[in-house]
Design a protein around this motif. Structure first.
Motif, PDB file in Angstrom:
ATOM      1  N   TYR A  33      15.540  41.139 106.608  1.00  0.00           N
ATOM      2  CA  TYR A  33      16.041  41.569 105.333  1.00  0.00           C
ATOM      3  C   TYR A  33      14.813  41.767 104.808  1.00  0.00           C
ATOM      4  N   CYS A  34      14.146  41.435 105.255  1.00  0.00           N
ATOM      5  CA  CYS A  34      12.344  41.709 104.264  1.00  0.00           C
ATOM      6  C   CYS A  34      12.977  43.082 103.489  1.00  0.00           C
ATOM      7  N   ILE A  35      12.387  43.445 102.341  1.00  0.00           N
ATOM      8  CA  ILE A  35      12.436  44.236 101.593  1.00  0.00           C
ATOM      9  C   ILE A  35      11.046  45.384 101.000  1.00  0.00           C
ATOM     10  N   GLN A  36       9.643  44.250 101.663  1.00  0.00           N
ATOM     11  CA  GLN A  36       8.581  44.833 101.434  1.00  0.00           C
ATOM     12  C   GLN A  36       8.169  45.093 100.213  1.00  0.00           C
ATOM     13  N   CYS A  37       8.605  44.021  99.093  1.00  0.00           N
ATOM     14  CA  CYS A  37       8.600  44.225  97.740  1.00  0.00           C
ATOM     15  C   CYS A  37       6.841  43.403  97.542  1.00  0.00           C
ATOM     16  N   GLY A  38       6.040  42.200  98.371  1.00  0.00           N
ATOM     17  CA  GLY A  38       4.682  41.949  98.037  1.00  0.00           C
ATOM     18  C   GLY A  38       5.300  40.527  97.690  1.00  0.00           C
ATOM     19  N   ASN A  39       6.703  40.721  97.575  1.00  0.00           N
ATOM     20  CA  ASN A  39       6.193  39.142  96.207  1.00  0.00           C
ATOM     21  C   ASN A  39       5.234  38.557  96.623  1.00  0.00           C
ATOM     22  N   CYS A  40       5.147  37.928  98.201  1.00  0.00           N
ATOM     23  CA  CYS A  40       5.261  36.515  98.622  1.00  0.00           C
ATOM     24  C   CYS A  40       3.927  36.895  98.860  1.00  0.00           C
ATOM     25  N   PHE A  41       3.449  38.863  99.645  1.00  0.00           N
ATOM     26  CA  PHE A  41       1.598  38.455  99.762  1.00  0.00           C
ATOM     27  C   PHE A  41       0.965  38.600  98.691  1.00  0.00           C
ATOM     28  N   GLU A  55      -9.685  39.234 105.328  1.00  0.00           N
ATOM     29  CA  GLU A  55      -8.772  39.980 106.149  1.00  0.00           C
ATOM     30  C   GLU A  55      -7.448  39.210 107.124  1.00  0.00           C
ATOM     31  N   TYR A  56      -6.965  37.976 105.995  1.00  0.00           N
ATOM     32  CA  TYR A  56      -5.703  37.261 106.436  1.00  0.00           C
ATOM     33  C   TYR A  56      -4.458  38.371 106.186  1.00  0.00           C
ATOM     34  N   ILE A  57      -3.492  38.528 107.066  1.00  0.00           N
ATOM     35  CA  ILE A  57      -2.594  39.666 107.433  1.00  0.00           C
ATOM     36  C   ILE A  57      -1.715  39.150 106.438  1.00  0.00           C
ATOM     37  N   GLY A  58      -1.240  37.554 106.060  1.00  0.00           N
ATOM     38  CA  GLY A  58      -0.315  37.477 105.202  1.00  0.00           C
ATOM     39  C   GLY A  58       0.488  37.578 105.088  1.00  0.00           C
ATOM     40  N   PRO A  59       1.841  36.422 104.445  1.00  0.00           N
ATOM     41  CA  PRO A  59       3.368  36.145 104.869  1.00  0.00           C
ATOM     42  C   PRO A  59       3.592  37.750 105.249  1.00  0.00           C
ATOM     43  N   ALA A  60       4.350  38.720 104.407  1.00  0.00           N
ATOM     44  CA  ALA A  60       5.145  39.201 104.854  1.00  0.00           C
ATOM     45  C   ALA A  60       5.108  39.684 106.514  1.00  0.00           C
ATOM     46  N   ALA A  61       3.838  40.611 106.635  1.00  0.00           N
ATOM     47  CA  ALA A  61       3.605  41.075 107.722  1.00  0.00           C
ATOM     48  C   ALA A  61       3.833  39.964 108.926  1.00  0.00           C
ATOM     49  N   PHE A  62       3.398  38.303 108.562  1.00  0.00           N
ATOM     50  CA  PHE A  62       4.121  37.687 109.863  1.00  0.00           C
ATOM     51  C   PHE A  62       5.089  37.569 109.685  1.00  0.00           C
ATOM     52  N   PRO A  95       9.410  33.001 104.186  1.00  0.00           N
ATOM     53  CA  PRO A  95       7.780  33.289 105.400  1.00  0.00           C
ATOM     54  C   PRO A  95       6.923  31.765 105.821  1.00  0.00           C
ATOM     55  N   ILE A  96       6.804  30.944 105.048  1.00  0.00           N
ATOM     56  CA  ILE A  96       6.256  29.948 105.631  1.00  0.00           C
ATOM     57  C   ILE A  96       7.330  29.442 107.226  1.00  0.00           C
ATOM     58  N   THR A  97       8.546  29.180 107.468  1.00  0.00           N
ATOM     59  CA  THR A  97       9.024  28.798 108.072  1.00  0.00           C
ATOM     60  C   THR A  97       8.876  30.077 109.641  1.00  0.00           C
ATOM     61  N   LYS A  98       8.623  31.578 109.187  1.00  0.00           N
ATOM     62  CA  LYS A  98       8.417  32.458 110.529  1.00  0.00           C
ATOM     63  C   LYS A  98       6.793  31.831 110.839  1.00  0.00           C
ATOM     64  N   ILE A  99       5.477  31.360 110.010  1.00  0.00           N
ATOM     65  CA  ILE A  99       4.440  31.000 110.574  1.00  0.00           C
ATOM     66  C   ILE A  99       4.663  29.936 111.323  1.00  0.00           C
ATOM     67  N   THR A 100       5.636  28.926 111.057  1.00  0.00           N
ATOM     68  CA  THR A 100       5.552  27.712 111.593  1.00  0.00           C
ATOM     69  C   THR A 100       6.150  28.386 113.098  1.00  0.00           C
ATOM     70  N   HIS A 101       7.283  28.979 113.276  1.00  0.00           N
ATOM     71  CA  HIS A 101       8.089  29.795 114.538  1.00  0.00           C
ATOM     72  C   HIS A 101       6.821  30.784 115.256  1.00  0.00           C
ATOM     73  N   LEU A 102       5.732  31.412 114.602  1.00  0.00           N
ATOM     74  CA  LEU A 102       5.042  31.953 115.185  1.00  0.00           C
ATOM     75  C   LEU A 102       3.909  30.615 116.531  1.00  0.00           C
ATOM     76  N   HIS A 103       3.224  29.790 115.832  1.00  0.00           N
ATOM     77  CA  HIS A 103       2.889  28.772 115.526  1.00  0.00           C
ATOM     78  C   HIS A 103       3.219  28.120 117.196  1.00  0.00           C
ATOM     79  N   ASN A 104       4.766  28.118 116.956  1.00  0.00           N
ATOM     80  CA  ASN A 104       5.248  27.124 118.363  1.00  0.00           C
ATOM     81  C   ASN A 104       5.025  29.247 119.482  1.00  0.00           C
ATOM     82  N   GLN A 105       5.408  29.571 119.482  1.00  0.00           N
ATOM     83  CA  GLN A 105       5.470  30.936 119.856  1.00  0.00           C
ATOM     84  C   GLN A 105       4.008  30.712 120.910  1.00  0.00           C
ATOM     85  N   ILE A 106       3.387  30.153 119.888  1.00  0.00           N
ATOM     86  CA  ILE A 106       2.178  30.634 120.528  1.00  0.00           C
ATOM     87  C   ILE A 106       1.469  29.771 121.861  1.00  0.00           C
ATOM     88  N   PHE A 107       2.318  28.413 121.748  1.00  0.00           N
ATOM     89  CA  PHE A 107       2.306  27.559 122.447  1.00  0.00           C
ATOM     90  C   PHE A 107       2.605  28.034 124.043  1.00  0.00           C
TER      91      PHE A 107
END
Ligand code: SF4
Ligand code: SF4
Ligand code: SF4
Ligand code: FES
Lengths: 325, 293
Positions: A154-162, A173-180, A228-240
């Motif tokens: 549902y992201c509309i790429q508004c950039g608010n989080c970023f 270097e940091y990729i940032g929340p929207a891209a995560f 976005p931080i919740t998705k970041i946690t999911h990415l951490h989990n998937q990494i393992f």
């Protein structure tokens, strides 16, 4: 008919023209605002009635194109969605309107958003799959599988989080929340065939998820409430889960908590730093360790406190662990 | 008003690297006639890192901690923002997902426990300002914090995500928090208005990205100093460790001298209530305040 509430409010508006100005300045406007007006109405009113040179982006006026994002008193908003009266409730009767990132302003609220798009593109924001052009049967995704993506699409790429993320500002270097969020949208998609490669991208120290400070600014900033931080946690989990995790200081730091809890229930702070940094790396923390020791801030190993009913904790760790490293 | 009673989840830092936090919390509670029952069974909350490795394990351990408050039939108070986040997030998830709750309880039952969802979880700061009330605290002030400018540093995990935190923090707005500032004024001090009061200190990446951590801390502390703060006060021991123990590294990153004493919230309150600095563990602070006699 119910009466519409009105207020006279003061607006301080960021002005800058990169072609002409050395420094930005603020113009002040006093306007009458009614309870149903949104921030975009104010920008329009200023442009149409006071100063035609005011520049800002907008298109849909329906919270879907993501172009009208700005900051009001440092709060990231979608101009076409945010009611002015709600902002008055938080900040009082003087509102400061600024672009998402003042340093990147071309003209007034129009910023150079290229850093956002570069990061966005770096996670390959498209489905990667071998598509059989002459399929013999349907390629069915079950509702349960589709649910895994959550609301990440549902992201509309508004950039608010970023532009609210403090790490984006501190670490180029940091990729940032929207891209995560976008990366997760595909790593959670059963049709995607590049899951591992994507996880390798977001696993890197520096640009990747390990550099997130967990401040939740992105969750607060997102007008679509995507957390976005919740998705970041999911990415951490998937990494393992996918075996992508490398033995580095950040990974050992996350894993180290389990070892410590198993042994003491509570965390062994000194041991966690040693385990994360390694026997050699830990030496760089010596100055702080000495300062802390002098102030009675270091518990010696033989005095390490333990949680009561530790056997319970040990049992639970055995029965409830779901990942290995 | 009947006596306020809570189960105290100390977290790990208060028992190790910030002993002054536990000391000052207990001293202030006593002075304000609040009863705190220590949860000695509790484990580490995972500090917002364990769940990155093993989300389910983190849920089970946090649920177990809450079980012990439920057994006492008491609301739980936390004294660390990140403990507050992990505990209340666990509670939120279990209270709104019967299936998940059952999965967690399946494990807990093996050790004779059950998570019910009967205990509220809030940070001690909000037990003070919302349950006891700022006016009640003001009545007990013996040594007003006169002439001192205090910069409140709220710490992320008490105010964000607001949707979750608003259930236990009196509706604090993450873009304009006021509770600590109101408290400072009630204790007779001046609260400093500065932009970074609701920003992040960077603690959680201290090991893997010290530069980021020091940059965030430097922005916050120099902002406080430039707005004439004499001291910084925080409800989060992790923010405290960052600002207090790492101040020399923060200075280096800031490229200028950053020198300001950092207090835990109950240390500041305790000073105003006339509790001796010794009992508040001021001697454990690395940044020594020069205005305490
Ligand atoms: S939680 Fe992480 S990604 Fe979100 S704003 Fe904070 S640092 Fe950035
Ligand atoms: S995640 Fe939310 S805030 Fe970030 S770009 Fe997408 S819609 Fe905007
Ligand atoms: S301010 Fe820093 S240490 Fe405190 S809760 Fe937020 S991230 Fe954690
Ligand atoms: S104008 Fe399209 S989102 Fe606001």
């Amino acid at each position: 008919m119910e009466e519409i509430a009105k207020k006279r409010l003061k607006f301080k508006v960021f002005r800058f023209n990169a072609e002409r100005d050395y420094l930005p300045h603020y113009d002040e406007f006093e306007l009458e605002v009614s309870q149903d007006e949104v921030v975009l109405d104010i920008l329009n009113k200023i442009k149409w009635e006071h100063d035609g040179s005011l520049s800002y982006r907008r298109s849909c006026r329906h919270g879907i194109c993501g172009s009208c994002a700005i900051k009001v008193n440092n709060k990231p908003v979608l101009s076409c969605k945010e009611r002015v009266f709600d902002l008055v409730e938080i900040f009082g009767e003087e509102l400061v309107l600024e672009p998402q990132d003042k340093k990147r302003a071309y003209k007034d609220f129009v910023i150079n958003k290229s850093n956002f798009w570069e990061k966005y593109n770096s996670v390959k924001p498209y489905l990667i799959a071998q598509v059989d052009e002459h399929p013999k049967s349907e390629n069915i995704v079950s509702p349960e599988e589709a649910e895994k993506i959550e609301d990440a699409d549902y992201c509309i790429q508004c950039g608010n989080c970023f532009y609210a993320c403090p790490v984006v500002e501190a670490n180029e270097e940091y990729i940032g929340p929207a891209a995560f969020v976008k990366a997760y949208r595909f790593t959670a998609d059963v049709r995607d065939e590049d899951k591992k490669e994507r996880l390798e991208i977001v696993d890197k120290i520096g640009p990747g998820v390990w550099d997130c400070v967990k401040c939740f600014e992105c969750a607060e900033a997102c007008p679509k409430e995507l957390s976005p931080i919740t998705k970041i946690t999911h990415l951490h989990n998937q990494i393992f889960e996918e075996g992508v995790a490398k033995s580095n200081v950040a990974v050992r730091h996350a894993v180290g908590f389990k070892h410590s809890i198993k042994k003491h229930g509570i965390l062994d702070e000194g041991e966690l730093v040693r385990y994360s940094e390694g026997n050699f790396g830990v030496l760089k923390h010596l100055p702080e360790a000495i300062a802390m020791f002098k102030k009675g801030k270091i518990v010696p190993p033989w005095k390490m406190p333990k949680s009561k009913n530790l056997d319970e904790v040990k049992k639970l760790i055995k029965s409830s662990s779901t990942t290995k490293f | 008003m009947s006596k306020l009673r809570y189960a105290l989840y100390t977290g790990c830092t208060a028992r190790e690297s910030t002993p002054e936090l536990l000391k000052s919390t207990l001293a202030v509670a006593e002075a304000l006639d609040i009863e705190l029952v220590l949860l000695d069974e509790a484990t580490c909350c995972g500090a917002s890192h364990l769940q990155d490795f093993d989300d389910f394990l983190s849920l089970v351990l946090n649920a177990r901690n809450i079980c012990y408050a439920e057994k006492l039939n008491l609301p739980m108070v936390t004294i660390c923002n990140t403990c507050q986040l992990n505990t209340s997030l666990t509670k939120e998830r279990l209270d709104h997902d019967e299936k998940l709750k059952e999965k967690v309880n399946e494990k807990l039952r093996e050790v004779g426990l059950e998570y019910k969802g009967t205990s509220e979880v809030k940070h001690f700061l909000y037990a003070l300002v919302d349950d006891l009330g700022v006016e009640e605290i003001a009545k007990k002030v013996k040594k007003p914090l006169k002439g001192l400018n205090w910069a409140a540093f709220y710490g992320c995990h008490n105010i964000r995500p607001s949707e979750l935190q608003n259930k236990s923090n009196g509706g604090e707005n993450p873009y304009n928090p006021t509770s600590i500032d109101r408290l400072i004024e009630a204790l007779g001090g001046n609260s400093v208005d500065y932009e970074h009061k609701n920003k992040c200190c960077g603690f959680h990446v201290e090991l893997q990205a010290p530069k980021t951590a020091n940059r965030l801390s430097a922005s916050a502390l120099t902002d406080a100093i430039d707005n004439n703060a004499d001291a910084v006060v925080t409800p989060c021991p992790l923010c405290h460790l960052r600002f207090d123990v790492q101040q020399h590294n923060i200075s280096k990153e800031a490229g200028r001298e950053v020198h300001i004493p950092i207090f835990h919230l109950p240390q500041m309150i305790g000073l105003a209530l006339g509790i001796e600095p010794e009992k508040l563990g001021i001697n454990h602070n690395v940044t020594e305040p020069d205005f305490i006699s």
